[in-house]
Write a protein that holds these residues in place. Sequence first.
Motif, short mmCIF file in Angstrom:
data_model
loop_
_atom_site.label_atom_id
_atom_site.label_comp_id
_atom_site.label_asym_id
_atom_site.label_seq_id
_atom_site.Cartn_x
_atom_site.Cartn_y
_atom_site.Cartn_z
N PHE A 148 61.89 45.49 -39.26
CA PHE A 148 60.73 45.46 -39.55
C PHE A 148 59.96 43.94 -39.45
O PHE A 148 59.18 44.48 -38.90
CB PHE A 148 61.21 45.52 -41.10
CG PHE A 148 60.28 44.30 -41.83
CD1 PHE A 148 59.32 45.46 -42.55
CD2 PHE A 148 61.07 42.99 -41.95
CE1 PHE A 148 58.76 44.25 -43.43
CE2 PHE A 148 59.82 43.15 -43.45
CZ PHE A 148 58.64 42.98 -43.91
N THR A 149 61.09 43.66 -38.76
CA THR A 149 61.05 41.88 -37.88
C THR A 149 60.07 42.70 -36.64
O THR A 149 59.00 41.69 -37.10
CB THR A 149 61.75 41.47 -37.28
OG1 THR A 149 62.77 41.52 -37.98
CG2 THR A 149 61.65 39.97 -36.69
N ALA A 150 59.69 43.70 -35.59
CA ALA A 150 59.79 43.78 -35.20
C ALA A 150 58.30 44.46 -35.95
O ALA A 150 56.46 43.85 -34.91
CB ALA A 150 59.60 44.52 -34.32
N PHE A 151 57.25 45.02 -36.52
CA PHE A 151 56.28 45.73 -37.26
C PHE A 151 55.63 44.46 -37.37
O PHE A 151 54.33 44.13 -37.39
CB PHE A 151 56.93 46.32 -38.08
CG PHE A 151 55.58 46.95 -39.46
CD1 PHE A 151 54.24 47.54 -38.63
CD2 PHE A 151 55.41 45.65 -40.42
CE1 PHE A 151 53.69 48.10 -40.20
CE2 PHE A 151 54.42 46.32 -41.59
CZ PHE A 151 53.08 46.83 -41.03
N ILE A 152 56.04 43.66 -38.00
CA ILE A 152 55.85 41.77 -39.02
C ILE A 152 54.71 41.32 -37.53
O ILE A 152 53.73 41.22 -37.31
CB ILE A 152 56.13 41.13 -38.75
CG1 ILE A 152 56.65 41.77 -40.54
CG2 ILE A 152 55.59 39.80 -39.20
CD1 ILE A 152 55.84 41.43 -41.53
N SER A 153 54.88 41.08 -36.61
CA SER A 153 55.52 40.91 -34.81
C SER A 153 54.39 41.58 -34.36
O SER A 153 53.29 41.09 -34.40
CB SER A 153 56.08 41.02 -33.54
OG SER A 153 56.18 39.84 -32.59
N ARG A 154 54.38 43.00 -34.45
CA ARG A 154 53.11 43.40 -33.68
C ARG A 154 52.10 43.54 -34.90
O ARG A 154 50.56 43.46 -34.31
CB ARG A 154 53.35 45.14 -33.59
CG ARG A 154 54.32 45.54 -32.78
CD ARG A 154 54.08 46.78 -32.38
NE ARG A 154 54.81 48.15 -33.52
CZ ARG A 154 55.80 48.10 -34.20
NH1 ARG A 154 57.07 47.64 -33.17
NH2 ARG A 154 56.08 48.59 -35.39
N LEU A 155 51.51 43.28 -36.08
CA LEU A 155 50.52 43.34 -37.31
C LEU A 155 49.86 42.30 -37.03
O LEU A 155 48.80 41.60 -36.72
CB LEU A 155 51.27 43.72 -38.87
CG LEU A 155 50.29 43.55 -39.42
CD1 LEU A 155 50.16 44.16 -39.19
CD2 LEU A 155 50.81 43.33 -41.06
N LEU A 156 50.65 40.59 -36.40
CA LEU A 156 50.03 39.73 -36.46
C LEU A 156 49.47 39.74 -35.16
O LEU A 156 48.80 38.74 -34.47
CB LEU A 156 51.20 38.19 -36.59
CG LEU A 156 51.96 38.31 -37.25
CD1 LEU A 156 52.81 36.77 -37.66
CD2 LEU A 156 51.29 37.99 -38.49
N GLN A 157 49.99 40.37 -33.98
CA GLN A 157 49.36 40.26 -32.87
C GLN A 157 47.84 41.18 -32.44
O GLN A 157 47.00 40.67 -32.49
CB GLN A 157 49.89 40.74 -32.01
CG GLN A 157 51.55 40.15 -31.68
CD GLN A 157 51.83 40.90 -30.20
OE1 GLN A 157 51.71 41.94 -29.59
NE2 GLN A 157 53.51 40.41 -30.51
#
Length: 830
Positions: A676-685
């Motif tokens: 989930f954290t990795a998904f948020i990081s990718r989404l912001l990028q």
Amino acid sequence: MMITGIAFLIFLIAILFRNELYFVAKREHYLSLHTILEFLSMTVSFAIAIQGWMIFPHHLSRHRLWYSGTFLAIGMIDLFHTFSYKGMPGLIITGSSVQKATWFWITARLTQACMLFLIMFFPDKQVQSRQKKTVFIFSLLYVFVIFYIIIRYEQKLPLLVVEGKGTTDLKNLLEYIVILFYAFTIFMLLVSNKKQPKKSYLDLILAFVFLILSELLFTLYKNVYDLQIFLGHLYKGISYIYFMKGIYIATIKEPYDARQKAEEELRKREKHLKTITSSLGEGVIVLDRENKVTFMNQEAERLLGYREKELLGKTFHYKIHCGKTDKSDSLSEECPVYQTIKYKKTYRVDEDFYIRKDGTMLPIAYVSTPMIDDNGEVTGAVIVFRDITERKKYDKKIKYQAYHDALTDLPNRRYLIEKLKSELKKAEKHGGQVAILYLDLDNFKNINDSFGHAMGDLLLKSVAQRLTVIHPSCFIARLGGDEFAVLFSGDIPDLNELAYTTIQTLRQPFMLENKEVFVTTSVGISIYPKDSNNEMTLIQHADMAMYDAKKKGKNQFSLYTAELEQQRIRKSKIEQLLHIAVENQEISLYYQPIVDTVSKRIIGLEALARWSHSELGYIPPNEFISIAEENGLIVPLGKHILKTACQHLKHLHKMGFNHLYVSVNLSLRQLRHHGFTAFISRLLQETALEQNCLELEITENIALSDEEHVVNSIRALKNLGIRIAIDDFGSGYSSIGYLRTISVDTLKIDKSFLFDVTTNSNTAQLTAAIVTLAHSLSLKIVAEGVETKEHLRFLEQHHCDMAQGYLFSPPVPFEQFISLLYNNPSPTLG
């Protein structure tokens, strides 16, 4: 012979053409190779030792025991040699040196040669199991003595190697002594193999051949880094492998082969003795062709209570099998023993009864085999029978266990279903009623978590005992976990009163291991024939009513109604449609503005999921979100909501509203989901949003979670720069304790506080205290549910940072929110 020949050929080539093949490896390269080869040998040594220790208790062989002890000692001394080798780190109490390493080496070889010779010299025999410990201690003491002598007196020991010149005569002499011992051992193995050929002898001979060749190579080398040294270590490793193989064959394979051969021989004997063995058993009775007794063995006499002379000439069926004196032919013809004689067939009966002399019944299983003469004529039958009294007791016990709960000894779910099915048939026949009270202990998991599962089991047993006291004449079952059922039939009293009494009685404290344990109960009730005429459906309806009681606040009861069924059907329908809605992204987002209480400017927006279905119409978020959390759809749905919200916010930023942030609710399942954290990081990028433009709202229950993965996920989000808000603050288990482990940015006051903040002084003081608490912790505070100007004025007076509610705007679609920004950024001033 072939392997020996190849080994000698390679040896001769290495010696005869040593000048042509001569090379010297780099020291660092050779050191690695030497270490690898030595560790290979040590691994095999320890494997042989372990193999012997494990198998010895089963064979008690002196050879196997001393093989283990010898290779244990050799492996340990070789380990000292390897670490003492020049270039190695040395041992803990002393460094590496050529002299030390060589003495360890030659000691290991002498030990190996002498001990293997002695093992083969003395014949194998069985020894006592306690000698295993003796040999183990001897091996360790021997290694310790060798270690102490070489380390303590290294400088006083004769030189074995002169650096730059090679080995001394003493070292070579000792190597030749080792070779001589190996040769004698090979001779003894050849003699033994000639007397009794065994494959294990051949493997051991090969092992000694490789050892001899390796020792010769270690005496003929020119340089410690040349080909002869490498080949010597390689031959040494191969020899150890053959040792392990030979010992394996002698220890496991040869006994196994012998056992297989014996079993094959036994099978041949069994085939010849099949006719005899088929007639043996606990009790044997021989009948003639007239079904009369001609023989009984002692076991048959013991089991039946008759002496052989009392039954000789008597008809078996009438006297023993049916216990009657009449001569009914119909009874006789149905008897398997009678049919054995008539049809020349063997009959096996797993359960029947014979009649003892005292008239009691003996449960038996028997085989009736026809006796046929050389002409193919039946001369009688042999009955082999055994007492199955214990088996029937065991079967009864198994059946009891299959129908009863092991912990509470109450009937289980299977028994309840069968009992209920039977009661429904009676009620249908006589026009009666049947009712089920379905009980579930509230928050039983907390008992297990707080006091342990042992205490939880004690509580379940105590609940079971108390239920039997409350309803002494009723059928009570434990359905599994902390669920129980009470079955009423016949003249059913007032069920509401029964349920209330049950709940109140179970509320009384349980004294478990000198501790008072309190528990509450939720009860669901279903009644035949009003609610169902099927046992499974009746249980299901009672279960549904129980969950309805839990929804109402627990510690109460609920009667099944058609409305509950409609709710279940609607929930099932929504769950099915939700899969399609998530896949087709039918869930839309509405946004409610978050307003700065000072500037009256919209500074943020909360994303809220909305679903309007073509068939069911508008479905409230609290309805489909809870279903999504139950079945796991909240994870893909949450990703869709987050992605859409971030894309919309990016669009607003491009339109010039750069000051806006978006707030999105999170569930516990999302935080538990890996990645989930990795998904948020990718989404912001992907959306190129600043991290502080995204705020994730969690409930107090999530913040209070002690799951390590959840806490780590929240911390990881904070490390990314994401803002964290506590939603509905004050509505649940409010505690500032979690703020020590979870860093948050915002507290959102639950709307229930705002409803009567202007009319209830206690609520006003509590709300003001929450605002002060947030400011003292340097947190932003948002008030939800602002609907009147009085609400807003109160928040302004107490310096609440932000507010949202219908006073400003209800949740609206994205396009309408854009219009709201353009047309009325400060609606209260309009």
